[in-house]
Motif scaffolding. Sequence first.
Motif, PDB file in Angstrom:
ATOM      1  N   TRP A  67     -13.606   2.971   2.295  1.00 36.41           N
ATOM      2  CA  TRP A  67     -13.823   2.219   1.681  1.00 36.41           C
ATOM      3  C   TRP A  67     -14.318   0.943   1.359  1.00 36.41           C
ATOM      4  CZ3 TRP A  67     -12.226   4.661  -2.852  1.00 36.41           C
ATOM      5  CH2 TRP A  67     -11.295   5.264  -2.891  1.00 36.41           C
ATOM      6  N   GLY A  68     -14.100   0.599   3.041  1.00 37.92           N
ATOM      7  CA  GLY A  68     -15.028  -0.662   2.922  1.00 37.92           C
ATOM      8  C   GLY A  68     -16.013  -0.579   2.232  1.00 37.92           C
ATOM      9  N   LEU A  69     -16.796   0.284   2.720  1.00 32.23           N
ATOM     10  CA  LEU A  69     -18.380   0.119   1.328  1.00 32.23           C
ATOM     11  C   LEU A  69     -18.583  -0.324   0.034  1.00 32.23           C
ATOM     12  CD1 LEU A  69     -19.956   3.452   3.195  1.00 32.23           C
ATOM     13  CD2 LEU A  69     -21.217   0.630   4.069  1.00 32.23           C
ATOM     14  N   LEU A  70     -17.005  -0.607  -0.501  1.00 34.52           N
ATOM     15  CA  LEU A  70     -17.538  -0.245  -2.310  1.00 34.52           C
ATOM     16  C   LEU A  70     -16.752  -1.894  -2.124  1.00 34.52           C
ATOM     17  CD1 LEU A  70     -15.077   3.055  -3.468  1.00 34.52           C
ATOM     18  CD2 LEU A  70     -17.997   2.165  -3.812  1.00 34.52           C
ATOM     19  N   SER A  71     -16.138  -1.941  -0.883  1.00 35.94           N
ATOM     20  CA  SER A  71     -15.326  -3.476  -0.853  1.00 35.94           C
ATOM     21  C   SER A  71     -16.880  -4.513  -1.240  1.00 35.94           C
ATOM     22  CB  SER A  71     -14.720  -4.531  -0.117  1.00 35.94           C
ATOM     23  OG  SER A  71     -13.126  -3.794  -0.453  1.00 35.94           O
ATOM     24  N   GLY A  72     -17.522  -4.283   0.279  1.00 34.87           N
ATOM     25  CA  GLY A  72     -18.457  -4.654   0.278  1.00 34.87           C
ATOM     26  C   GLY A  72     -19.892  -4.951  -0.846  1.00 34.87           C
TER      27      GLY A  72
END
Length: 387
Positions: A67-72
């Motif tokens: 999910w951190g990739l979506l935040s990035g």
Amino acid sequence: TMVSIGYIAAAVSCLSFGSFAVPIKGRIANEVNIDPLVMQTYKTALCFLTCWFVLLLPNVHFSFTYWGLLSGLAWIPGGTAGIYAVRNAGLAVSQGTWSALKVAIAFVWGIGIFHERVRSKTAATAAVVLLMAGLWGMSFFSSYSSSSLHRRIIPRRNENEEHSELEQPLLVEVVGDEASSEEGGPPDDEEDATSRPVEGDELSDLTLDDEKLNFRFCKLHRRTVGMICACIDGIWGGSILVPMHFAKSQTDGLGYVISFAIGATTVLIAAWSIRIVSNAVALRSIKEAVSRLPPLHLRRFWLQGSVAGLLWSIGNVSSIMSVKYLGEGVGYSLVQAQMLVAGLWGVIWYREVQGWYAVTGWFLCALTTLCGILLLSHEHLKPTTGL
């Protein structure tokens, strides 16, 4: 209590986000032509380097969620668009626009979609409206004052006079073609007048309205481009921490900081790769494409860029904590009061807002923002279950 930690984190985030641009508003930042993606690189690099310190805190262990990739993916394009907005529409109006939009987006996600608890949805909505109106009003009066300053003849500063970084004004003293005529010649071939570095509201309303940027299918006013980019930052970047809602318990809160940093770094590398490929297609040479990438200006700008990135990273960690304990609707909305801090820098230190009308209007809007913050804080209720 956890709620108190959330409010403290929101306050720290406002101070950090509202101050991170201060180190990059001095003479050196005006002399080097920092590309928006380069500035985003400084912020991301410090975000990645500092994220590992959370492992020193109790009960925080290394964990990663995709999910951190979506935040990035939300932050890198949004943050870069925000820098483009500042350079083309001005700091005050850009920050006011994206802050107000982020409040609205966060409220829709938190209250409308995630059904976070509030005492009254009507009162919470009224608080958000007050907050948005105050943010936009502060940006309006900051922009109004800057535009008025540019319509006056400002005496030229003695070039031999030395100034510290924080003493450098954010407004240029020569607008348009006056710069080349007073310097005794045209600008350098490699950096024309339209590509010279601008900071905040350096560009007057007249310059922004008259200059157009050429695109493949159309021409747009610089201010129009800037406002579009500010809206992109507000709408796209307003969902930065939404993916944390779907992360597992061990990867939310402080545990999400590492995932956020890894995701942002991954997206940033992809952005640079896309830029190289785009240059290579146009120039038909990988070597030439790499050589045409914008410089990092490490020798002259590393300190200012690093301090700005560090302040942003502190604000990011604090905003994650605020959303963790107050929710997306309340926590992230309160973080957008960062413009109150940024505005105080402009009013008190940089003297950007001048004249009784602009100063009075700005402080009335600041009071409106504070009322919205207090009302929104009052409407918050503890969740029945954790995030």
